[in-house]
Write a protein that holds these residues in place. Sequence first.
Motif, PDB file in Angstrom:
ATOM      1  N   THR A 124       0.759  -1.421   0.120  1.00  0.00           N
ATOM      2  CA  THR A 124      -0.107   0.461  -0.070  1.00  0.00           C
ATOM      3  C   THR A 124       0.773   1.761  -0.097  1.00  0.00           C
ATOM      4  O   THR A 124       0.565   2.189   0.352  1.00  0.00           O
ATOM      5  CB  THR A 124      -1.686  -0.262   1.281  1.00  0.00           C
ATOM      6  OG1 THR A 124      -0.236  -0.419   2.549  1.00  0.00           O
ATOM      7  CG2 THR A 124      -2.299  -1.016   1.195  1.00  0.00           C
TER       8      THR A 124
ATOM      9  N   ARG B 215      -0.507  11.407   5.674  1.00  0.00           N
ATOM     10  CA  ARG B 215      -1.594  11.625   6.128  1.00  0.00           C
ATOM     11  C   ARG B 215      -2.866   9.943   6.492  1.00  0.00           C
ATOM     12  O   ARG B 215      -2.134   8.994   6.797  1.00  0.00           O
ATOM     13  CB  ARG B 215      -2.794  11.413   4.783  1.00  0.00           C
ATOM     14  CG  ARG B 215      -3.080  12.592   4.087  1.00  0.00           C
ATOM     15  CD  ARG B 215      -3.578  12.646   2.717  1.00  0.00           C
ATOM     16  NE  ARG B 215      -5.492  12.624   3.398  1.00  0.00           N
ATOM     17  CZ  ARG B 215      -5.744  11.145   2.348  1.00  0.00           C
ATOM     18  NH1 ARG B 215      -5.409  10.609   1.296  1.00  0.00           N
ATOM     19  NH2 ARG B 215      -6.688  11.344   2.379  1.00  0.00           N
ATOM     20  N   SER B 216      -3.110  10.112   7.829  1.00  0.00           N
ATOM     21  CA  SER B 216      -4.253   8.924   8.298  1.00  0.00           C
ATOM     22  C   SER B 216      -4.924   8.135   7.023  1.00  0.00           C
ATOM     23  O   SER B 216      -5.354   8.885   6.222  1.00  0.00           O
ATOM     24  CB  SER B 216      -4.470   9.296   9.785  1.00  0.00           C
ATOM     25  OG  SER B 216      -5.800  10.037   9.036  1.00  0.00           O
ATOM     26  N   HIS B 217      -5.042   6.862   6.654  1.00  0.00           N
ATOM     27  CA  HIS B 217      -6.354   5.838   5.690  1.00  0.00           C
ATOM     28  C   HIS B 217      -7.140   5.570   6.982  1.00  0.00           C
ATOM     29  O   HIS B 217      -6.386   4.056   7.604  1.00  0.00           O
ATOM     30  CB  HIS B 217      -5.060   4.902   5.089  1.00  0.00           C
ATOM     31  CG  HIS B 217      -4.184   6.551   4.648  1.00  0.00           C
ATOM     32  ND1 HIS B 217      -4.259   7.260   3.148  1.00  0.00           N
ATOM     33  CD2 HIS B 217      -2.796   6.340   4.410  1.00  0.00           C
ATOM     34  CE1 HIS B 217      -3.397   7.278   2.976  1.00  0.00           C
ATOM     35  NE2 HIS B 217      -2.148   7.660   3.626  1.00  0.00           N
ATOM     36  N   THR B 218      -8.173   4.857   6.388  1.00  0.00           N
ATOM     37  CA  THR B 218      -9.271   4.329   6.776  1.00  0.00           C
ATOM     38  C   THR B 218      -8.641   2.864   5.843  1.00  0.00           C
ATOM     39  O   THR B 218      -8.029   2.998   5.085  1.00  0.00           O
ATOM     40  CB  THR B 218     -10.625   4.451   6.166  1.00  0.00           C
ATOM     41  OG1 THR B 218     -10.512   4.251   4.757  1.00  0.00           O
ATOM     42  CG2 THR B 218     -11.046   6.414   6.301  1.00  0.00           C
TER      43      THR B 218
ATOM     44  N   LEU C 180      -0.174   4.927  -1.182  1.00  0.00           N
ATOM     45  CA  LEU C 180      -0.734   5.858   0.098  1.00  0.00           C
ATOM     46  C   LEU C 180      -0.152   7.116   0.638  1.00  0.00           C
ATOM     47  O   LEU C 180       1.662   6.215   0.911  1.00  0.00           O
ATOM     48  CB  LEU C 180      -1.142   4.802   1.389  1.00  0.00           C
ATOM     49  CG  LEU C 180      -2.407   3.705   0.089  1.00  0.00           C
ATOM     50  CD1 LEU C 180      -2.902   2.694   1.642  1.00  0.00           C
ATOM     51  CD2 LEU C 180      -4.148   4.526  -0.079  1.00  0.00           C
TER      52      LEU C 180
ATOM     53  N   ASP D  82      -9.453   1.992   2.738  1.00  0.00           N
ATOM     54  CA  ASP D  82      -7.941   2.951   1.896  1.00  0.00           C
ATOM     55  C   ASP D  82      -7.141   1.974   2.007  1.00  0.00           C
ATOM     56  O   ASP D  82      -6.592   1.930   0.570  1.00  0.00           O
ATOM     57  CB  ASP D  82      -7.871   4.070   2.481  1.00  0.00           C
ATOM     58  CG  ASP D  82      -8.585   5.549   2.770  1.00  0.00           C
ATOM     59  OD1 ASP D  82      -9.611   5.580   1.819  1.00  0.00           O
ATOM     60  OD2 ASP D  82      -7.810   5.847   3.464  1.00  0.00           O
ATOM     61  N   ILE D  83      -6.774   0.978   2.779  1.00  0.00           N
ATOM     62  CA  ILE D  83      -5.898  -0.061   2.668  1.00  0.00           C
ATOM     63  C   ILE D  83      -6.328  -1.252   1.876  1.00  0.00           C
ATOM     64  O   ILE D  83      -5.783  -1.512   0.836  1.00  0.00           O
ATOM     65  CB  ILE D  83      -5.667  -0.335   4.125  1.00  0.00           C
ATOM     66  CG1 ILE D  83      -4.909   0.820   4.543  1.00  0.00           C
ATOM     67  CG2 ILE D  83      -4.531  -1.115   3.901  1.00  0.00           C
ATOM     68  CD1 ILE D  83      -4.896   1.199   6.194  1.00  0.00           C
TER      69      ILE D  83
ATOM     70  N   ALA E 177       0.881   1.276   6.726  1.00  0.00           N
ATOM     71  CA  ALA E 177      -0.657   1.989   6.548  1.00  0.00           C
ATOM     72  C   ALA E 177      -1.605   1.081   7.599  1.00  0.00           C
ATOM     73  O   ALA E 177      -2.560   1.874   8.346  1.00  0.00           O
ATOM     74  CB  ALA E 177      -1.379   2.549   5.458  1.00  0.00           C
TER      75      ALA E 177
END
Length: 372
Positions: free
Chosen positions: A105, A112-115, A108, A118-119, A144
Motif C-alpha cells: 500500500t 496522512r491517516s487512512h481508513t 498511499l 483506503d487500505i 498504513a
Amino acid sequence: MQQQEDQLPPSTTPAFNRIAYAAAHVVVDPAYTYEPWGDVPRVDWDATLEFRSYLYGLGFKVAEAMDTAQRGMGIGWPTAAELIRRSIAHARRIPGADLACGAGTDQLDSARSHTLADIVAGYKEQFEVIESAGGRPIMMASRALCAAARCADDYKHVYDAVISASRNKVVLHWLGDAFDASLSGYWGSRDVPTAMATVLDIIRLHQDKIEGIKISLLNAQYERQLRSQLPESVVMFTGDDYNYGELIAGDSTGHSHALLGIFDPIAPVASRALSKLAAGDTDAYRRLIDPTVALSRELFRSPTQYYKAGVVFLAWLNGHQDHFSMAGGMESARSVQHFAEVFRKADAAGVLIRPELAIERMARFLSVRAGV
C-alpha cells in the motif's frame, strides 16, 4: 583468494527440493539527475533484468519488488509498478523462469491517516497491476494498515477483503520490526504468539487462496512454531536471514522453503548447496551454506533495514553492475568497517565469483571512502 568449483555457474539449471525465491535488488543509473531522497530513481533496466536472468539460471524463482529492491526506502510505487511489469514480461522469455511480485500500500500518502477502506483499495490497486500483467502477488506487510488498525479484527477485515478478491493464490508476508520499525505490533499485537494466532485465523479461513507465508522475525523458534500449525496445503517460506541454513535443512518437525534477500548476493553457493540438499547430501549442503550464514548475519546486522547496502556492494564486487550507487543514496548507510567485514566474510563463504575484480574494486572503494 581463488575461484573454486563452488563459485562456478552450473552448466544446466539446477533442480531443488525446496521452493527457493531470491528477493532481488535493483540497479540504478547513477548518471541520471534526480532527488536522491525521492523515490523515483532512474533504473538501469538492462542490468536489473540481466541479474534476474542470472538468478533464474541458478535455479531460483524471483521475488520481485520486495524490500530487497528498496521498496519504501528509495523505490516508490510508480517505479515498482514498472519493475513488476518489465520483470513479468522478461520472465516469459526465459524457459522455466518463475516469479511472484510484492503488492503493498506504499502508494498511499504516508503523511496522512487512512481508513481500512483506503487500505483495501490500495492493496487491490497493486494486485491489479500484478495480476493484469500475468503475475502472482506477495501480499506485503502494510505500514498504513499497521498505523490504522486498532485490533486484530481490523487485520482480518483487510486481509479477507483483499485475498477473497485475488485471482491467484497469494503469499503472505510477515516482516518483523527489525526490518521496519513502523511494522511493530503487526497483526494487532506486539506479543508474537498472539499475533501468530491472528495470522493463523486468516490462513485457515483462506487456505485455498494462500500458497504460503514468509516470516521474517529472525527467530527460528517462532518460525518452527508457526510452521507446525499451518494447514497442509500452505507452505512456510523462511525469511530468516540469520537462521535459514538450519530452517531449510529441516528437522524432525519439518522444513521451511525460502524467500530470502540473502539469496541475491550468495546465489552461486546457495544454488550448489540446495542442489546437494536435493540429492540427499545434507552434510555437503551444510558445508556450503553455513559460511554464508556468517556473511548474512553481518549483512543483516542492526539496523537491519540497511542490509540492502551490502547486497548491492557485493553485486558490484562480483561485476553484476559497474558502480556502487543506490536509490536514496543507500550506499552510504553502512560504515567502511562494515563493508570490509562483508568483503572478508564473502571471501570465506566463496561468493566472490570474480576474485581479481573484487580485489581491484575493494581497493578502489577503500581509497575513495577511507583514503586507504
